[in-house]
Design an enzyme around this catalytic site. Structure first.
Site, PDB file in Angstrom:
ATOM      1  CG  ASP A  51      -1.936  -1.069   1.265  1.00  0.00           C
ATOM      2  OD1 ASP A  51      -2.301  -1.552   0.177  1.00  0.00           O
ATOM      3  OD2 ASP A  51      -2.392  -1.434   2.368  1.00  0.00           O
ATOM      4  CE1 TYR A 107       3.905  -6.584   3.441  1.00  0.00           C
ATOM      5  CE2 TYR A 107       3.325  -8.909   3.361  1.00  0.00           C
ATOM      6  CZ  TYR A 107       3.399  -7.668   2.751  1.00  0.00           C
ATOM      7  OH  TYR A 107       2.976  -7.515   1.458  1.00  0.00           O
TER       8      TYR A 107
END
Length: 242
Positions: A51, A107
């Site tokens: 994002d 992540y």
């Protein structure tokens, strides 16, 4: 044509996300434009679409180029065209698909209670996070195979909302002179903004603003309590496993 595997790092603060944007401010836009300057017209596939504001330490790409390009020659000419906000770390000839061949994505999320300098604001999220034990209690709820329909934002190319979380935990670390909590989550893949919604749920539980039962209710797609993702600036696509 030859297929290449590229490993890159990028500063998400300078882009509107990985995917192409109408104003050409996506990471993919920058890479395809740089390739085009070298006479290479190829769609660049990424292991994961990040994002706006999300960084990557080891994003993996696949693309095609003409047979006269060797990996060493292409690295030499391409790397300077991506700098400074994208660093080409490794380039090799490999016949694979960056997205479909990936087995796991890892992540990391960096969070500190206070920043000593504004210059780190794009790279470490700032806010209270409660206790480490509570964060880990919440993170454990997400391990396993779940339907993450209530832990995603609208949009994205995925049609199957079921994902496997192999591991999720938090630990403390000193990063650039700041005491941080580092979240690490490893899954087969993630839906749009799913990681940030999961992090938000864990922080809100640790701050005693929601209950563990509410997290479980949302995981089971009964009722959504957490609808707003945590800040993007602390999130990094850390590693992709093949």
């Amino acid at each position: 044509m030859r297929c290449f595997k590229a490993t890159i790092a990028y500063d998400g603060a300078y882009f509107l996300g990985y995917a192409k944007q109408p104003d050409k401010l996506g990471v993919q836009d920058k890479i395809e434009s740089a390739l085009n300057l070298l006479g290479i017209k190829s769609v660049v596939i990424a292991a994961g679409r990040t994002d706006k504001g999300v960084h990557a330490n080891n994003q993996v790409l696949s693309f095609h180029a003409q047979k006269h390009w060797s990996a060493d020659k292409l690295f030499y000419y391409l790397a300077p065209k991506l700098a400074p906000h994208i660093v080409l770390k490794k380039l090799e000839e490999k016949n694979f698909h960056a997205r479909f061949d990936a087995q796991k994505r890892a992540y990391r999320y960096l969070l500190t209670k206070s920043l000593k300098t504004p210059f780190l604001a794009p790279y470490i999220a700032c806010g209270d996070y409660g206790s480490l034990d509570s964060l880990n209690t919440a993170l454990k709820q997400f391990i396993g195979k779940h339907d993450f329909s209530m832990f995603k934002k609208e949009g994205g190319a995925a049609t199957n909302p079921k994902r496997i979380i192999f591991n999720a935990f938090a630990y403390k670390a000193s990063i650039m002179g700041h005491e941080c909590v580092v979240f690490k989550i490893i899954g087969d893949a993630f839906l749009r903004s799913s990681v940030r919604l999961i992090m938000q749920a864990c922080v809100q539980y640790s701050l005693e603003k929601i209950t563990l039962a509410e997290i479980k209710t949302q995981i089971n797609n009964i009722k959504a309590t957490i609808r707003t993702p945590i800040m993007a600036n602390g999130l990094y696509l850390h590693r992709v496993h093949y």
